[in-house]
Scaffold this motif. Structure first.
Motif, short mmCIF file in Angstrom:
data_model
loop_
_atom_site.label_atom_id
_atom_site.label_comp_id
_atom_site.label_asym_id
_atom_site.label_seq_id
_atom_site.Cartn_x
_atom_site.Cartn_y
_atom_site.Cartn_z
N GLN A 23 0.83 -1.20 0.00
CA GLN A 23 0.00 0.00 0.00
C GLN A 23 0.87 1.26 0.00
O GLN A 23 0.59 2.21 -0.72
N TRP A 24 1.93 1.23 0.81
CA TRP A 24 2.85 2.37 0.87
C TRP A 24 3.48 2.61 -0.51
O TRP A 24 3.54 3.74 -0.98
N LEU A 25 3.92 1.53 -1.16
CA LEU A 25 4.53 1.65 -2.48
C LEU A 25 3.53 2.14 -3.53
O LEU A 25 3.86 2.98 -4.37
N LYS A 26 2.31 1.64 -3.45
CA LYS A 26 1.27 2.06 -4.40
C LYS A 26 0.99 3.56 -4.25
O LYS A 26 0.88 4.29 -5.25
N GLU A 27 0.86 4.01 -3.01
CA GLU A 27 0.61 5.44 -2.77
C GLU A 27 1.75 6.30 -3.32
O GLU A 27 1.51 7.34 -3.92
N ARG A 28 2.99 5.86 -3.14
CA ARG A 28 4.13 6.62 -3.65
C ARG A 28 4.16 6.62 -5.17
O ARG A 28 4.45 7.62 -5.80
N ARG A 29 3.83 5.48 -5.77
CA ARG A 29 3.80 5.38 -7.23
C ARG A 29 2.73 6.32 -7.80
O ARG A 29 2.98 7.08 -8.74
N GLU A 55 2.51 -4.62 -4.86
CA GLU A 55 1.54 -3.71 -4.28
C GLU A 55 0.38 -4.44 -3.59
O GLU A 55 -0.23 -3.91 -2.69
N ALA A 56 0.12 -5.67 -4.02
CA ALA A 56 -0.93 -6.48 -3.39
C ALA A 56 -0.40 -7.24 -2.17
O ALA A 56 -1.17 -7.92 -1.49
N GLY A 57 0.89 -7.14 -1.90
CA GLY A 57 1.47 -7.82 -0.75
C GLY A 57 1.85 -9.26 -1.03
O GLY A 57 2.12 -10.01 -0.11
N ALA A 68 17.02 1.76 -7.67
CA ALA A 68 16.27 2.10 -8.89
C ALA A 68 14.82 2.41 -8.56
O ALA A 68 14.23 3.35 -9.10
N TYR A 69 14.24 1.63 -7.66
CA TYR A 69 12.84 1.82 -7.26
C TYR A 69 12.70 3.20 -6.60
O TYR A 69 11.78 3.96 -6.93
N GLY A 74 11.18 9.01 -6.81
CA GLY A 74 11.63 10.30 -6.30
C GLY A 74 11.82 10.32 -4.80
O GLY A 74 11.58 11.32 -4.14
N ILE A 75 12.25 9.18 -4.25
CA ILE A 75 12.47 9.03 -2.81
C ILE A 75 13.96 8.85 -2.57
O ILE A 75 14.65 8.19 -3.34
#
Length: 132
Positions: A23-29, A55-57, A68-69, A74-75
């Motif tokens: 969920q954290w990664l999806k929000e950042r994406r 993103e689904a865990g 790269a991720y 942009g983190i």
């Protein structure tokens, strides 16, 4: 040896943390304005469906792709890595940053430990690793 009950609880905790990480990664994406396909291309994954699984865990970001991720989203790569450790390897995360850091909303909110504190944590981590 851990009991079956401990293994199930541990597995359930791992599943919950992977979902939170996803969920954290999806929000950042989404904040970066990227589709799963766009992100996959920037990171160098052959299949964009791998982003969906993460993103689904149902998967985790391979450590060799952290930088790269992070750049694609942009983190700061260090903050990204720290966050991935918090979700994927809580034992190492707590040894390096202390259990109080886990209580912070975002990893960057945690106070910076002193060099002496980091040395102490490193020794503790080494002792845990050498036990096995």
């Amino acid at each position: 040896m851990s009991s079956q009950v401990q293994q199930v609880l541990s597995r359930d905790g791992t599943v919950a943390l992977r979902r939170e990480a996803g969920q954290w990664l999806k929000e950042r994406r989404e904040s970066a304005g990227l589709s799963q396909r766009d992100l996959s291309a920037k990171i160098g994954f052959e299949y964009y469906t791998f982003i969906s699984q993460i993103e689904a865990g149902r998967g985790r970001v391979p450590a060799e792709r952290y930088e790269a991720y992070a750049q694609a989203l942009g983190i700061n790569p260090r903050e990204f890595t720290k966050t991935m450790l918090r979700y994927n390897d809580t034992v190492v995360y707590n040894l390096l940053f202390g259990p109080e850091a886990e209580l912070a909303q975002e990893p960057q909110d945690a106070a910076k430990p002193s060099l002496k504190e980091l040395e102490k944590r490193l020794l503790l981590l080494e002792s845990h690793l050498l036990r096995d």
